[in-house]
Design a protein around this motif. Sequence first.
Motif, short mmCIF file in Angstrom:
data_model
loop_
_atom_site.label_atom_id
_atom_site.label_comp_id
_atom_site.label_asym_id
_atom_site.label_seq_id
_atom_site.Cartn_x
_atom_site.Cartn_y
_atom_site.Cartn_z
N GLU A 216 37.17 43.91 40.88
CA GLU A 216 36.53 42.97 39.96
C GLU A 216 36.01 43.70 38.73
OE1 GLU A 216 33.59 40.95 42.24
OE2 GLU A 216 35.03 39.56 43.15
N GLN A 217 35.48 44.91 38.93
CA GLN A 217 35.00 45.70 37.79
C GLN A 217 36.14 46.04 36.84
OE1 GLN A 217 31.64 46.68 37.09
NE2 GLN A 217 31.43 45.03 38.58
N ALA A 218 37.35 46.15 37.37
CA ALA A 218 38.51 46.48 36.56
C ALA A 218 39.16 45.24 35.94
CB ALA A 218 39.54 47.22 37.41
N GLY A 219 38.63 44.05 36.26
CA GLY A 219 39.19 42.82 35.72
C GLY A 219 40.29 42.23 36.58
N LEU A 220 40.31 42.60 37.86
CA LEU A 220 41.32 42.09 38.79
C LEU A 220 40.65 41.24 39.86
CD1 LEU A 220 43.31 45.42 39.24
CD2 LEU A 220 44.12 43.40 38.01
N GLN A 221 41.33 40.18 40.24
CA GLN A 221 40.82 39.29 41.28
C GLN A 221 41.74 39.33 42.49
OE1 GLN A 221 41.45 35.13 40.90
NE2 GLN A 221 39.53 34.56 41.89
N ILE A 222 41.17 39.47 43.66
CA ILE A 222 41.96 39.42 44.88
C ILE A 222 42.39 37.99 45.13
CG2 ILE A 222 41.94 39.78 47.38
CD1 ILE A 222 39.83 41.96 46.97
N LYS A 223 43.70 37.78 45.24
CA LYS A 223 44.22 36.45 45.55
C LYS A 223 44.34 36.24 47.05
CE LYS A 223 45.25 34.07 42.72
NZ LYS A 223 44.45 33.13 41.89
#
Length: 253
Positions: A216-223
């Motif tokens: 999340e800190q990197a701008g990615l969301q776990i789908k």
Amino acid sequence: MPYSKLAYVYDVLMEDAPYDEWQTFINDSITKYNPHAETVLDLGCGTGEMSIRLSQEGFRVTGVDNSEDMLSYAQDQANDQRANVEYLQQDIRHLEGFMDYDVITSLCDVINYITEVTDLQAVFTNVAKALSKDGVFIFDVHSPRYIDEEMVGGTFAEIYDDLSYLWLCEAGEEKGEVIHDLTFFIEDEDTGLYQRFDETHIQRTFPVWKYRWLLEQAGLQIKSIHADFSVEPTQHPEMGDRIFFVCMHQSNR
């Protein structure tokens, strides 16, 4: 032997690895989240098994690894199988020049070799920068339970015609860390004598919540999160041996 000893023995040790299951999992995730994907970036591609398979399915594939010897082996394998893969030598903590990839993969517990939190954050940030707008990031790690209960304290050995090895696993200093001490004996093709060489590898894993926070800190969301190659998401992935994460940019909710 035209490659380093490790590149050769890696392929021998991985010959029974469940590559078909990795391939099925990747294809299912791509179909679900980015069915029009054309390009794949394979981080930590090793000797090229997965990058070659993906190329043969029609994807334009780039394989990245920090080992020149692994990449030389992979390139020869790709040439032998007439697979069009571009191989580049880079440290995945310091990726440069990669943009707009539809799919990024990092498989076979490559991410477990990133043992420092700051380095792991850098890898995820680099991935986010390299993804296309609808890009999918797929990676796997050993679960904390698997490292603690199945790996630490374990001893593994195998004898082949031209290769034997002894593999010892010990707990590292940090929680979730394991140290692999490997001793190999390889037959010299010219003399018939066996040569010994040793390798030490360190892996570390983190709880799911930690990966989630770093992503999340990197701008990615776990789908979705999966255990042990299951294409169905699970509520308790840490009960499995291997945990899979499928991620996209947070803007693609």
